[in-house]
Every structure is written in C-alpha cells, then in structure tokens.
Design a protein around this motif. Structure first.
Motif, PDB file in Angstrom:
ATOM      1  N   THR A  21       5.592  -4.194  -2.772  1.00 21.66           N
ATOM      2  CA  THR A  21       5.463  -5.411  -3.530  1.00 21.66           C
ATOM      3  C   THR A  21       5.814  -6.630  -2.736  1.00 21.66           C
ATOM      4  O   THR A  21       5.601  -7.970  -3.381  1.00 21.66           O
ATOM      5  CB  THR A  21       6.062  -5.404  -5.025  1.00 21.66           C
ATOM      6  OG1 THR A  21       7.303  -4.853  -4.690  1.00 21.66           O
ATOM      7  CG2 THR A  21       5.151  -4.079  -5.627  1.00 21.66           C
ATOM      8  N   ALA A  22       7.139  -6.595  -1.762  1.00 20.31           N
ATOM      9  CA  ALA A  22       7.477  -7.661  -1.166  1.00 20.31           C
ATOM     10  C   ALA A  22       7.876  -7.193   0.115  1.00 20.31           C
ATOM     11  O   ALA A  22       8.486  -6.167   0.371  1.00 20.31           O
ATOM     12  CB  ALA A  22       8.699  -8.084  -1.872  1.00 20.31           C
ATOM     13  N   ALA A  23       7.775  -8.172   1.308  1.00 24.00           N
ATOM     14  CA  ALA A  23       8.055  -7.717   2.633  1.00 24.00           C
ATOM     15  C   ALA A  23       8.253  -9.108   3.387  1.00 24.00           C
ATOM     16  O   ALA A  23       7.476  -9.948   3.384  1.00 24.00           O
ATOM     17  CB  ALA A  23       7.181  -6.848   3.281  1.00 24.00           C
ATOM     18  N   GLY A  24       9.334  -9.306   3.870  1.00 21.98           N
ATOM     19  CA  GLY A  24       9.884 -10.486   4.777  1.00 21.98           C
ATOM     20  C   GLY A  24      11.381 -11.097   4.850  1.00 21.98           C
ATOM     21  O   GLY A  24      12.128 -10.219   4.168  1.00 21.98           O
ATOM     22  N   THR A  37      12.413  -5.321   2.398  1.00 23.54           N
ATOM     23  CA  THR A  37      11.194  -4.825   1.605  1.00 23.54           C
ATOM     24  C   THR A  37      11.227  -4.435   0.486  1.00 23.54           C
ATOM     25  O   THR A  37      12.434  -3.772  -0.020  1.00 23.54           O
ATOM     26  CB  THR A  37      10.747  -3.771   2.519  1.00 23.54           C
ATOM     27  OG1 THR A  37      10.584  -4.317   3.936  1.00 23.54           O
ATOM     28  CG2 THR A  37       9.464  -3.247   2.182  1.00 23.54           C
ATOM     29  N   VAL A  38      10.489  -4.541  -0.582  1.00 24.89           N
ATOM     30  CA  VAL A  38      10.390  -4.173  -1.979  1.00 24.89           C
ATOM     31  C   VAL A  38       9.386  -3.199  -2.270  1.00 24.89           C
ATOM     32  O   VAL A  38       8.346  -3.444  -2.078  1.00 24.89           O
ATOM     33  CB  VAL A  38      10.514  -5.329  -2.891  1.00 24.89           C
ATOM     34  CG1 VAL A  38      10.570  -4.557  -4.354  1.00 24.89           C
ATOM     35  CG2 VAL A  38      11.554  -6.186  -2.698  1.00 24.89           C
ATOM     36  N   LEU A  39       9.859  -1.669  -2.495  1.00 22.74           N
ATOM     37  CA  LEU A  39       9.077  -0.817  -2.787  1.00 22.74           C
ATOM     38  C   LEU A  39       9.001  -0.542  -4.474  1.00 22.74           C
ATOM     39  O   LEU A  39      10.150  -0.038  -4.897  1.00 22.74           O
ATOM     40  CB  LEU A  39       9.531   0.543  -2.187  1.00 22.74           C
ATOM     41  CG  LEU A  39       8.448   1.774  -2.430  1.00 22.74           C
ATOM     42  CD1 LEU A  39       7.183   1.676  -2.279  1.00 22.74           C
ATOM     43  CD2 LEU A  39       9.151   2.941  -1.784  1.00 22.74           C
ATOM     44  N   THR A  40       7.966  -0.879  -5.082  1.00 21.34           N
ATOM     45  CA  THR A  40       7.779  -0.561  -6.613  1.00 21.34           C
ATOM     46  C   THR A  40       7.318   0.827  -6.930  1.00 21.34           C
ATOM     47  O   THR A  40       6.133   1.059  -6.391  1.00 21.34           O
ATOM     48  CB  THR A  40       7.100  -1.513  -7.232  1.00 21.34           C
ATOM     49  OG1 THR A  40       7.227  -2.786  -6.723  1.00 21.34           O
ATOM     50  CG2 THR A  40       6.975  -1.394  -8.698  1.00 21.34           C
ATOM     51  N   ASP A  44       6.004   4.155  -9.182  1.00 19.10           N
ATOM     52  CA  ASP A  44       4.908   4.150 -10.485  1.00 19.10           C
ATOM     53  C   ASP A  44       5.486   3.879 -11.729  1.00 19.10           C
ATOM     54  O   ASP A  44       4.756   3.435 -12.597  1.00 19.10           O
ATOM     55  CB  ASP A  44       4.108   5.744 -10.433  1.00 19.10           C
ATOM     56  CG  ASP A  44       3.191   5.733  -9.030  1.00 19.10           C
ATOM     57  OD1 ASP A  44       3.083   4.556  -8.441  1.00 19.10           O
ATOM     58  OD2 ASP A  44       3.100   6.836  -8.847  1.00 19.10           O
ATOM     59  N   ASP A  45       6.879   4.186 -11.968  1.00 19.40           N
ATOM     60  CA  ASP A  45       7.419   3.963 -13.245  1.00 19.40           C
ATOM     61  C   ASP A  45       7.980   2.436 -13.251  1.00 19.40           C
ATOM     62  O   ASP A  45       8.681   2.217 -14.572  1.00 19.40           O
ATOM     63  CB  ASP A  45       8.499   4.993 -13.479  1.00 19.40           C
ATOM     64  CG  ASP A  45       9.620   4.945 -12.671  1.00 19.40           C
ATOM     65  OD1 ASP A  45       9.401   4.028 -11.509  1.00 19.40           O
ATOM     66  OD2 ASP A  45      10.592   5.465 -12.570  1.00 19.40           O
ATOM     67  N   GLY A  46       7.783   1.753 -12.262  1.00 21.41           N
ATOM     68  CA  GLY A  46       8.369   0.333 -12.368  1.00 21.41           C
ATOM     69  C   GLY A  46       9.541  -0.022 -11.751  1.00 21.41           C
ATOM     70  O   GLY A  46      10.010  -1.275 -11.629  1.00 21.41           O
ATOM     71  N   THR A  47      10.276   1.211 -11.449  1.00 22.86           N
ATOM     72  CA  THR A  47      11.464   1.085 -10.600  1.00 22.86           C
ATOM     73  C   THR A  47      11.426   0.337  -9.272  1.00 22.86           C
ATOM     74  O   THR A  47      10.679   0.769  -8.574  1.00 22.86           O
ATOM     75  CB  THR A  47      12.234   2.522 -10.447  1.00 22.86           C
ATOM     76  OG1 THR A  47      12.472   2.912 -11.749  1.00 22.86           O
ATOM     77  CG2 THR A  47      13.633   2.213  -9.974  1.00 22.86           C
ATOM     78  N   GLU A  48      12.297  -0.716  -8.829  1.00 23.24           N
ATOM     79  CA  GLU A  48      12.287  -1.475  -7.503  1.00 23.24           C
ATOM     80  C   GLU A  48      13.160  -0.810  -6.651  1.00 23.24           C
ATOM     81  O   GLU A  48      14.312  -0.926  -7.202  1.00 23.24           O
ATOM     82  CB  GLU A  48      12.222  -2.669  -7.728  1.00 23.24           C
ATOM     83  CG  GLU A  48      11.103  -3.584  -8.419  1.00 23.24           C
ATOM     84  CD  GLU A  48      10.893  -4.968  -8.665  1.00 23.24           C
ATOM     85  OE1 GLU A  48      12.204  -5.672  -8.402  1.00 23.24           O
ATOM     86  OE2 GLU A  48      10.314  -5.757  -9.170  1.00 23.24           O
ATOM     87  N   ILE A  49      12.869  -0.641  -5.480  1.00 22.71           N
ATOM     88  CA  ILE A  49      13.941  -0.225  -4.364  1.00 22.71           C
ATOM     89  C   ILE A  49      13.922  -1.415  -3.231  1.00 22.71           C
ATOM     90  O   ILE A  49      12.677  -1.543  -2.857  1.00 22.71           O
ATOM     91  CB  ILE A  49      13.449   1.185  -3.674  1.00 22.71           C
ATOM     92  CG1 ILE A  49      13.184   2.231  -4.836  1.00 22.71           C
ATOM     93  CG2 ILE A  49      14.547   1.660  -2.903  1.00 22.71           C
ATOM     94  CD1 ILE A  49      14.229   2.299  -5.665  1.00 22.71           C
ATOM     95  N   TRP A  50      15.131  -1.956  -3.001  1.00 24.47           N
ATOM     96  CA  TRP A  50      15.137  -2.940  -2.257  1.00 24.47           C
ATOM     97  C   TRP A  50      15.791  -2.563  -0.799  1.00 24.47           C
ATOM     98  O   TRP A  50      16.925  -1.839  -0.650  1.00 24.47           O
ATOM     99  CB  TRP A  50      16.056  -4.178  -2.802  1.00 24.47           C
ATOM    100  CG  TRP A  50      15.554  -4.815  -3.912  1.00 24.47           C
ATOM    101  CD1 TRP A  50      14.246  -4.685  -4.330  1.00 24.47           C
ATOM    102  CD2 TRP A  50      15.808  -5.987  -4.610  1.00 24.47           C
ATOM    103  NE1 TRP A  50      13.995  -5.437  -5.564  1.00 24.47           N
ATOM    104  CE2 TRP A  50      15.050  -6.278  -5.584  1.00 24.47           C
ATOM    105  CE3 TRP A  50      16.999  -6.704  -4.469  1.00 24.47           C
ATOM    106  CZ2 TRP A  50      15.329  -7.401  -6.527  1.00 24.47           C
ATOM    107  CZ3 TRP A  50      17.313  -7.836  -5.223  1.00 24.47           C
ATOM    108  CH2 TRP A  50      16.409  -8.030  -6.394  1.00 24.47           C
ATOM    109  N   GLY A  84      13.317  -2.536 -12.821  1.00 21.18           N
ATOM    110  CA  GLY A  84      11.746  -3.235 -12.864  1.00 21.18           C
ATOM    111  C   GLY A  84      11.716  -4.694 -12.805  1.00 21.18           C
ATOM    112  O   GLY A  84      12.505  -5.462 -13.676  1.00 21.18           O
ATOM    113  N   SER A  85      10.882  -5.220 -12.147  1.00 22.91           N
ATOM    114  CA  SER A  85      10.444  -6.914 -12.014  1.00 22.91           C
ATOM    115  C   SER A  85      11.761  -7.359 -11.965  1.00 22.91           C
ATOM    116  O   SER A  85      12.249  -8.510 -12.593  1.00 22.91           O
ATOM    117  CB  SER A  85       9.777  -7.085 -13.359  1.00 22.91           C
ATOM    118  OG  SER A  85       8.650  -6.425 -13.446  1.00 22.91           O
ATOM    119  N   GLY A  86      12.822  -7.029 -10.771  1.00 18.81           N
ATOM    120  CA  GLY A  86      13.879  -7.797 -10.642  1.00 18.81           C
ATOM    121  C   GLY A  86      15.005  -7.685 -11.913  1.00 18.81           C
ATOM    122  O   GLY A  86      15.744  -8.492 -12.033  1.00 18.81           O
TER     123      GLY A  86
END
Length: 345
Positions: A261-264, A273-276, A278-284, A326-328
């Motif tokens: 969902t994010a890369a830069g 890089t942000v990996l979201t 399927d349950d909405g958890t975000e990994i930075w 999820g979502s920051g």
C-alpha cells in the motif's frame, strides 16, 4: 447340835376355797389330810439322790440366755462378715446348760447332760437365721453385689465401646470426607493440567500452521532496539518498532500475504514499504537501501520486498519494523505480534 424348836403355830388346814384356788379347779385326792410338821435337823437334811432340784427343761437359766443372745449376735455378725468378706461363717454349737439346781446339787451321781443336737443360735430364730441360713444369705448378698458390680462394669464397657465406635465412625467419616476432598482436588488438578496440556498442544498446532503462513522479515540479524524503549534517538522519546541489525543489502521479506500500500521515501524512516495484510494489519519496513515492489502489488509469505540499509535517521544499517492495527492505527509490539504468529525472532 441343838434341835429345832417346835413351831409356835400350826399351819391351817386349807379350806375348800383354797383347794379350789390352788388345786387347779378341784380337790386333790392324792394329798391330805394335812398334819402338823415340825422340821428337825434330820428332816431338813437333804437326802442324796432324792431331793435334787429338778432340771428346768422348759428354758435356760439367765446366764444361758445371755450366752445364747451373745452366740446369736456372733452368728449374725459371722453371716454379715461372710457377706462382706466372702468367707463362710463358722457354725457355733453349744450344749444345753444345766439348771441352777443341778449346779448346786451335792449328789455324786450326776446325770450326764447330753449335748444339744442343734446350735444355741437357733433360739428364737428360723431356718434363715441359722448358720447355714446366714451363710446362704451372705452368699446371696455377695452374689447380688457381684452381679451388680458386673452389670455396672458391663454398662461402663458397653458405653465405652459405643463411644469408641461412634468416635471411630466419626473419624472414618472425616477421613473419608478428607480423602474424597483430596481425590476431588487431585482430579480437578489433573483435569486442569490435561486441559492446559491440550490447550498448549492446540496452540502449538495453530502456531505451527501459522508458521507455515508467516515468515521472519530478514535473516542473519541481531535485535538491537525493542518496542517502547526510551532514548534521545527517537523524536517521540521512545522506540516505536523493533530493529533487526544486519549488513546492508540483506534481503527483506514479506511476513505474510498481502498488498503493498506504500513504497518510497518517508523522511526519518528513509526508504519505507508498507505491506497491508488481509485483516487490515499494516507492516512497516523502514531504512531500506532499496525497494523491490510497487504500490498495489500482491505478495505472498517470503517474497522479497527490499534490502537492508541505513537511510533516514539511523546510526547503522538495520531494518526498522513496525506493526500497526490498520490504516496507520496505534502501534503494536512487533516482537509479541511475531510470536503470536508462531515465529520466534
């Protein structure tokens, strides 16, 4: 020796009235007529064998009576003693005593006094008061006393036995209750232990299954800073992620399947890089030296998404990993989250 003087008065001849009084109701034909009698020395001298005082057959002399009473008292005391001591009484047999007249008689031909066939203590007493009766009464009294004592002993023994039996029953009931309580406690502990073991086994199986679905973000690393650690190096005053120190260029992998969902570039995070999931958890993934994916790309567990670097606010090459709800949203301890997925960094 002078002769006795003649009587100065002739005894009167008894009349008819006197005969009726002293003759037991009628005149006596074997006596009389009355004549005058003047006693002399010869006439008053006792003739041997003829003028003895007749033995009194109808009873005992006063001394004999007293002796008999004493003997009766002695026999009675013997009977009482036999009842008290348990020894049979001694039978006392006394001969009939001669009368007072026989004791003062001067006759040389004394009649032999036969011994009484019965003891003197039988005077004025029935068969129950005889020595044998006294012995029987003493034995009966002794038997009654012993029977009462035995009955009391039996009652005491029965009461003691009943109390002992009740105490034993109570102790047995208490022991049974205690044993049942201990058995229940052991059963509950065993059940709890079995349930705990089952839970652990299920959790291990779940984590093993998850471990096949999750992977560590990098390899050949060293954990340097943990979540919530305080220090001047972080603008918030504490560390918000987990640092994996590794040489620059070490591969960074996706921990689980998801979408990029994010890369830069992201300021102090450097290349991020942000990996979201399927349950909405975000990994930075921050401080990368390079990024290998683009936004919107689908990745699976273990796919390479970049490389370890030292970009942004760092003191050395390392991967800064953060986990958000999820979502920051709020941050989650990455170490605990990885372990919940069956991983052991």
């Amino acid at each position: 020796m002078a002769s006795n003087r003649s009587a100065t008065q002739v005894p009167p001849v008894p009349g008819q009235r006197d005969i009726e009084v002293f003759g037991y109701g009628g005149p006596r034909t074997d006596e009389g007529p009355w004549e005058e009698w003047n006693p002399t020395e010869e006439s008053v001298r006792p003739v041997r064998g003829r003028h003895r005082v007749a033995k009194q057959r109808g009873g005992l002399a006063r001394s004999s009576t007293v002796l008999g009473v004493g003997v009766i008292a002695a026999v009675g005391a013997g009977g009482m003693a036999s009842a008290n001591t348990g020894k049979p009484p001694v039978s006392i047999s006394m001969p009939d005593l001669p009368s007072v007249g026989s004791l003062i008689s001067d006759d040389d031909e004394q009649e032999e006094v036969p011994e009484a066939s019965t003891p003197l203590s039988t005077l004025g007493a029935d068969s129950a008061d005889t020595p044998q009766g006294a012995s029987d009464a003493g034995e009966a009294l002794r038997a009654r006393i012993m029977a009462q004592a035995e009955q009391q002993q039996d009652q005491i023994a029965s009461k003691a036995a009943a109390e002992a039996e009740a105490a034993a029953a109570k102790a047995a009931a208490e022991a049974a209750a205690e044993a049942e309580k201990e058995a229940e406690a052991k059963a509950a502990a065993a059940k709890k232990k079995a349930e705990e073991e089952a839970r652990k086994k299920a959790e291990a199986e779940r984590l093993a299954a998850l471990a096949k679905q999750y992977a560590l973000p990098t390899s050949s690393y060293t954990l340097t800073s943990t979540f919530g650690q305080a220090g001047p190096y972080w603008s918030s005053g504490y560390h918000t992620g987990l640092d994996f120190a590794a040489p620059t260029g070490t591969l960074i992998k996706a921990v689980h399947s998801g979408t990029i969902t994010a890369a830069g570039w992201d300021g102090s995070y450097g290349y991020k890089t942000v990996l979201t999931l399927d349950d909405g958890t975000e990994i930075w993934y921050a401080h990368q030296s390079s990024i290998s994916v683009s936004v919107g790309q689908k990745v699976t567990t273990g796919d390479v998404i970049g490389r370890v670097g030292a970009t942004g606010n760092v003191t050395g090459a390392h991967l800064h990993l953060e986990v958000h709800s999820g979502s920051g949203g709020s941050g989650i301890d990455p170490l605990a989250w990885l372990r919940s997925k069956g991983l052991n960094p």
